[in-house]
Design a protein around this motif. Structure first.
Motif, PDB file in Angstrom:
ATOM      1  N   ARG A  30      -4.386   0.061   1.428  1.00 46.05           N
ATOM      2  CA  ARG A  30      -4.183  -1.344   1.771  1.00 46.05           C
ATOM      3  C   ARG A  30      -2.698  -1.640   1.905  1.00 46.05           C
ATOM      4  O   ARG A  30      -2.081  -2.193   1.010  1.00 46.05           O
ATOM      5  N   PHE A  31      -2.121  -1.217   3.046  1.00 45.45           N
ATOM      6  CA  PHE A  31      -0.688  -1.480   3.228  1.00 45.45           C
ATOM      7  C   PHE A  31      -0.468  -2.938   3.612  1.00 45.45           C
ATOM      8  O   PHE A  31      -1.394  -3.645   3.986  1.00 45.45           O
ATOM      9  N   ARG A  32       0.769  -3.355   3.486  1.00 46.24           N
ATOM     10  CA  ARG A  32       1.098  -4.755   3.800  1.00 46.24           C
ATOM     11  C   ARG A  32       0.784  -5.051   5.253  1.00 46.24           C
ATOM     12  O   ARG A  32       1.182  -4.299   6.140  1.00 46.24           O
ATOM     13  N   GLY A  33       0.094  -6.145   5.492  1.00 43.09           N
ATOM     14  CA  GLY A  33      -0.177  -6.560   6.859  1.00 43.09           C
ATOM     15  C   GLY A  33      -1.291  -5.797   7.517  1.00 43.09           C
ATOM     16  O   GLY A  33      -1.427  -5.789   8.728  1.00 43.09           O
ATOM     17  N   ARG A  34      -2.136  -5.125   6.705  1.00 40.90           N
ATOM     18  CA  ARG A  34      -3.216  -4.346   7.266  1.00 40.90           C
ATOM     19  C   ARG A  34      -4.224  -5.237   7.996  1.00 40.90           C
ATOM     20  O   ARG A  34      -4.668  -4.917   9.104  1.00 40.90           O
TER      21      ARG A  34
END
Lengths: 271, 382
Positions: free
Chosen positions: A94-98
């Motif tokens: 769950r990376f930032r801005g996914r």
């Protein structure tokens, strides 16, 4: 009469009507491509002269070759980029801005083509003003435009396959001493290959088919096949367009058969 | 009792976990793993010894799978550490750990043949072609799949796929084999056979096995020791016999098969007499040593420890209750009775049918005495 009250005759006629609705127009067109007459709607006799005329029509042959080239390049690059995007969404945690990324990736699917075309045209024009690239508009700009929207289709297809794939397969490979990069090549790519192929075919077809976006971003020297046909029809239809359509139907038929066979074989080995 | 003792042929050797001088092979110290603040594994410590077949048992969501994944390296602990054979595993990815895992879904690579599946780990290790071939043949023989080497996994049954997964996990001769619900997907007959095969293979190779399961029967038959897990913590760790006969809490007692629980309080003058709250009967039990008994405690009695008789039994330290047979079920090898005591408490009793015709042909609604000796009463304080 069967127990559900529908007679076999009724069902059969429904089927026939359905098929007729889909294929009679195409059949009529193919039949008239062998027409001797210069008038499209009057049958005078069998002839192959329009196929000959088509072969000598350099404008159409050039447009067809250009369309094929654009479709091939854009489908290949779209498959590469779309697969990377799908991998990022499904396998990078769950990376930032996914959520934003996956939403924006799917946006071209629902975006009206007119808007995509217009916005890309404006982008190309302002880019040319700012950094001098792309110089004018032509095959390159059409290719880029086709990549941007067909990439989304590839990503959706590949993403579906990746989501359905058992994560334990990748973990098992890692557990057995494989590094993450190796897992991509040993496990993931072989197993998503059928999805990548269907994505490629989809992108290829979409590119070959596109009229609206190509009209926005093409230049004077680069008319794709749909653009040429469309302009010819507007000026009055000639029977060599029928011949062209018949050739395309034949090629598509063969292509679909080959792709179907190839995918069935891959699915059997990858199951 | 346990296999370690049998192997030693009755010599003086004791089980390693009972020997304070024994060096643990795997040390788990205060291991914690939280997901979004929720603790899946909540401060677990455990020593496992070389050659053990250790089972981690618990219901779904108790954290047992997370614990296994922490050992394999698929998850990084929030706190605490894992030491395997003297090496701290902190920060080591799965591909650098001396562990291999057999996945619940088997995770057999569908695009490789059986032989290529088994060879995968060996090739990654960089072994020579001839050596890989020999080892694969050896492993396929071990799991009796010699004739299937060239098949693709989809041509195999579930049981055969599991053998492929086992052979693949054993190929690199791991120090520890982790098994995630190894028998869950097999049908009953195959389960029993596979269970014995697993024990056999473990005995022959001497690899330490850690099995995660939700099935208490599986854990009992397979394991040298069992850790019962609940809400991310170990409730009890012990041999199958210890856990079955001497559960330390109502949770463990309940988890392992049927059990009768009587609520009561200890007699103030004699803690071996427990007055049952529901029936008023005095239950005889061995008092717990060195423990202050709480006001409310529970006595647990296994159904097979209770004797049924028409005459009132007598004897020192025998607990006796009287009731009527409310229900009886015949299972062939044993019969199960449900007896309602005169005070209205339902008690389960099971008896082995060792003779063709039961000596005690009980009828529905027949009055009957229940009795059990004091050493069958297990006093539980929590």
């Amino acid at each position: 009469m069967r127990r559900d009250g529908r007679s076999p005759t009724f069902l059969f006629s429904c089927l026939c009507f359905g098929f007729a609705f889909l294929y009679v127009p195409i059949l009529v067109m193919i039949v008239y491509s062998f027409n001797d007459s210069r008038l499209v709607s009057v049958w005078t006799g069998f002839s192959l002269r329009w196929y000959g005329a088509l072969w000598e029509n350099e404008q159409i042959i050039d447009a067809a070759l250009l369309s094929l080239r654009i479709a091939f390049v854009s489908a290949t690059l779209a498959t590469a980029l779309g697969t990377l995007a799908a991998l990022a969404i499904t396998r990078m945690g769950r990376f930032r801005g996914r959520a934003l990324f996956s939403g924006m990736l799917a946006a071209p699917l629902v975006m009206p083509e007119v808007i995509t075309g217009l916005s890309l045209l404006m982008l190309f024009v302002s880019l040319e003003g700012a950094i001098g690239w792309p110089l004018g508009r032509g095959a390159d700009t059409i290719t880029i435009a086709h990549i941007t929207f067909s990439m989304a289709y590839v990503a959706v297809v590949v993403q579906a396959r990746l989501t359905a794939m058992d994560r334990a397969l990748e973990e098992a490979a890692m557990d057995l001493g494989c590094r993450p990069m190796g897992v991509t090549f040993d496990i993931i790519l072989p197993l998503i290959a059928p999805a990548m192929l269907s994505g490629w075919l989809l992108a290829f077809t979409l590119s070959l088919d596109d009229l609206v976006i190509a009209s926005f971003v093409s230049g004077p020297e680069s008319s794709t096949l749909p653009m040429v046909i469309y302009s010819k029809v507007r000026l009055g239809i000639t029977p060599d367009v029928n011949a062209l359509a018949a050739v395309i139907v034949a090629i598509v038929g063969i292509g679909v058969a080959v792709a179907g066979w190839l995918m069935a074989r891959m699915a059997r080995t990858a199951a | 009792m346990s296999r370690a003792v049998e192997e030693a042929g009755g010599k003086t050797s004791v089980n390693p976990w009972e020997n304070p001088a024994a060096e643990p092979f795997i040390r788990i110290e205060n291991l914690r793993k939280t997901f979004d603040g929720f603790p899946a594994v909540d401060g677990v410590s455990l020593d496992i010894y070389q050659g053990e077949l250790f089972a981690i048992l618990g219901g779904s969501g108790c954290g047992k799978s997370t614990l296994l994944r922490l050992l394999a390296g698929f998850e990084n602990p929030t706190a605490g550490k894992v030491v395997i054979d003297g090496v701290d595993m902190a920060g080591r990815p799965p591909y650098e750990r001396p562990t291999n895992m057999m996945f619940q879904s088997y995770a057999v690579f569908p695009h490789y043949t059986v032989a290529d599946n088994v060879a995968y780990g060996l090739k990654k290790e960089g072994l020579g072609k001839a050596e890989v071939k020999d080892r694969v043949a050896e492993l396929l023989e071990l799991v009796q799949l010699q004739d299937f080497a060239r098949r693709k996994p989809r041509q195999l049954s579930g049981g055969q796929q599991q053998r492929v997964a086992l052979a693949r996990a054993l190929a690199k001769r791991p120090k520890v084999l982790l098994l995630d619900e190894p028998l869950a997907a097999l049908d009953r007959n195959l389960r029993e056979r596979t269970q014995f095969e697993l024990m056999n293979i473990q005995d022959r190779l001497g690899i330490t096995f850690i099995v995660v399961t939700h099935d208490q029967e599986e854990a009992m038959t397979l394991a040298t020791r069992i850790a019962v897990m609940d809400a991310g913590r170990f409730v009890q760790v012990g041999t199958p016999t210890e856990i079955y006969e001497y559960p330390n809490s109502r949770f463990v007692a309940d988890f392992f098969g049927a059990i009768n629980l009587f609520e009561g309080r200890a007699d103030a003058s004699d803690p071996s007499r427990i007055i049952c709250a529901e029936t008023g009967v005095v239950i005889h039990a061995d008092p717990l040593a060195g423990q202050t008994l709480p006001d409310v405690l529970f006595v647990a009695v296994r159904p097979e420890k209770i004797r049924l008789s028409r005459e009132a039994p007598a004897g020192e330290g025998v607990t006796v209750m009287h009731g009527t047979v409310e229900d009886l079920a015949y299972y062939g090898n044993h019969s199960l009775y449900r007896v309602r005591t005169d005070q209205g408490k339902l008690v389960q009793v099971s008896s082995q049918n060792t003779h063709r015709s039961a000596e005690l042909a009980l009828e529905w609604n027949e009055p009957i005495h229940l009795s059990w000796p004091r050493d069958c009463s297990v006093v539980l304080t929590e």
